[in-house]
Design an enzyme around this catalytic site. Structure first.
Site, short mmCIF file in Angstrom:
data_model
loop_
_atom_site.label_atom_id
_atom_site.label_comp_id
_atom_site.label_asym_id
_atom_site.label_seq_id
_atom_site.Cartn_x
_atom_site.Cartn_y
_atom_site.Cartn_z
CG ASP A 205 -23.83 9.67 14.41
OD1 ASP A 205 -24.53 10.58 14.43
OD2 ASP A 205 -23.76 8.29 14.10
CG HIS B 277 -26.54 11.68 9.76
ND1 HIS B 277 -25.00 11.66 10.26
CD2 HIS B 277 -27.37 10.93 10.72
CE1 HIS B 277 -25.07 11.13 11.52
NE2 HIS B 277 -26.25 10.55 11.73
CG HIS C 44 -29.07 12.91 14.88
ND1 HIS C 44 -27.87 12.99 15.87
CD2 HIS C 44 -28.53 11.75 13.97
CE1 HIS C 44 -27.06 11.85 15.79
NE2 HIS C 44 -27.38 11.18 14.63
CD GLU C 45 -31.45 9.98 11.33
OE1 GLU C 45 -30.52 9.98 10.28
OE2 GLU C 45 -31.37 9.28 12.49
#
Length: 470
Positions: free
Chosen positions: A362, A356, A352-353
């Site tokens: 998101d 980014h 997830h990070e």
């Protein structure tokens, strides 16, 4: 008759002697099949390895690599009976799991840095799926039996060997974890300097050059730093840590291969003698501290992105923080909460990070992905997040076309065979801060085209907004 009668006590005695032995065997089996609150024993299976005829085998009847016999084959298949159904795990050896110059750094009790390049690091990690089951995934280690994760008919399983071999009994577990309450796992965005505006793209999106850039295989060199709490959580056992981290890296590649990105671990640093920064429950403070440390230690290892895995819990249910749109820059870092020894949960946060960092935002909790759980979901889920949503793929494409992070196109190669850097060839090479082409081509205000160094006085790093995952 007398002989027969006289034998009865002997048989009875033998039975009583055997009972403790049998009980010991049962107890040993029970100890090997250790259940946890998250995992329940499903059944015992006996995998059977199927023979696959490889092209290299046809050619010379052996698998070789640089003249040496390769211990782990490039492709393997295992047949087993699960739920009364025959399934075949079809696995391919993960490419670029480790960089060719992979190093491990620890510290002596006196604080001396000890960096080694482990020998014989041929790995045994595979990814794949259940044969003829389109949406299934598998991430398996074959080092000492089959150990890892796979899905079958939308059910998640973990497999572990009862003996150190791949064709004896294995325990298969199912996950008991329920979906997390969205209210307890939110995700926010924090901008540190606010200098980076929205991504803009030129109108000629589909030029041949840009199409080539989008189609090219992409690589990320990842550097992992493990804090002292993480080290102690694994009883200061490097073998256990290495096994866990490699499992996580294999899962990370299962996810990022879906968008044609290979993630290679080029280095692992363990703060074995104590933390090099102040690691505190505030994820934001820890992030700032790690960013400063990272900026002053860039020469340690050539890499594209670095993550700090912390063995402490962050405040306010936050589990991660990363600099957005930052790949290939000095600010390309993230901090991750890694207190629980759960590789699936950890890779969910790490992926997830990293999303980014690659320009992905998101997505709403109700966004649908083929596997049922999206990598960039604003709320964390216990499901393995295999997929990126359509909108995230679009943002990734826009990030690639607007930023053109050249380090993404560099496959991991040993430094001892790297060619001499050529300034002006649009490729970010060893010793270069940037490469924007010739002075006539260069449009990067931060880059000096003649030297491929950042211009003095420019503030081109460290200004990316941060994404925090809670």
């Amino acid at each position: 008759m007398l002989r027969g009668i006289s034998q009865l006590p002997a048989v009875a005695t033998m039975s009583w002697v055997l009972l403790p032995v049998l009980w010991l065997i049962v107890q040993t089996q029970a100890i090997a099949i250790k259940q946890t609150p998250e995992l329940t024993l499903h059944e015992i299976v006996c995998p059977k390895k199927l023979h696959i005829l490889h092209k290299r085998e046809i050619k010379n009847n052996q698998t070789e690599k640089h003249g040496k016999e390769e211990r782990y084959e490039p492709e393997v298949q295992y047949q087993m009976i699960l739920n009364g159904e025959e399934i075949i795990l079809s696995l391919q050896k993960t490419k670029h799991l480790l960089g060719p110059d992979y190093t491990e750094t620890l510290y002596s009790p006196r604080g001396e840095e000890i960096t080694t390049k482990p020998e014989n690091m041929e790995h045994c990690y595979y990814k794949g799926n259940i044969l003829n089951e389109k949406n299934s995934v598998a991430s398996i280690s074959t080092c000492d039996g089959l150990r890892g994760y796979f899905t079958h008919h939308h059910q998640r399983y973990q497999i572990k060997p009862l003996k150190s071999t791949d064709e004896k009994e294995h325990a298969v577990f199912t996950s008991n974890q329920e979906e997390q309450d969205p209210a307890n796992h939110t995700c926010g965005v924090k901008s540190t300097d606010g200098k980076q505006g929205p991504i803009r793209i030129s109108r000629s999106l589909k030029s041949p050059e840009k199409e080539d850039f989008l189609r090219a295989q992409k690589y990320i060199d990842l550097y992992l730093v493990l804090d002292n709490a993480f080290y102690k959580n694994y009883n200061e056992n490097l073998t256990l840590i290495r096994s866990f981290v490699f499992d996580v890296m294999n899962l990370l590649n299962v996810i990022y291969n879906t968008i044609d990105v290979q993630v290679a671990l080029v280095g692992m640093e363990i703060w074995s003698d104590g933390d090099k920064i102040k690691v505190v429950p505030s994820a934001s403070t820890t992030f700032d501290n790690f960013l400063r440390w990272h900026s002053s230690n860039l020469g340690k290892k050539i890499h594209d992105h670095a993550q700090l895995l912390s063995g402490i819990s962050f405040n306010n249910r936050r589990v991660g923080l990363a600099a957005s749109n930052s790949l290939c820059s000095p600010s390309s870092v993230a901090v991750i909460e890694a207190k629980k020894k759960n590789n699936v949960a950890l890779v969910g946060v790490m992926s997830h990070e990293l999303g980014h960092v690659l320009g992905m935002p998101d997505v709403p909790f109700n966004t649908k992905c083929p596997s049922g759980s999206c990598v960039m979901n604003q709320y964390l889920s216990s499901k393995f997040p295999k997929d990126f949503s359509t909108s995230c793929r679009a943002h990734f494409e826009r990030y690639l076309l607007s930023q053109k992070p050249k380090c993404l196109l560099q496959a991991p190669i040993p430094t001892n065979i790297m060619t001499t850097p050529v300034c002006g060839n649009h490729l970010l090479e060893v010793g270069e801060d940037c490469d924007c082409g010739s002075p006539k081509e260069c449009t990067n205000l931060c880059c000096e085209a003649l030297t491929c160094k950042l211009k003095p006085g420019t503030d081109c790093g460290g200004d990316a907004p941060n994404h925090t995952t809670e």
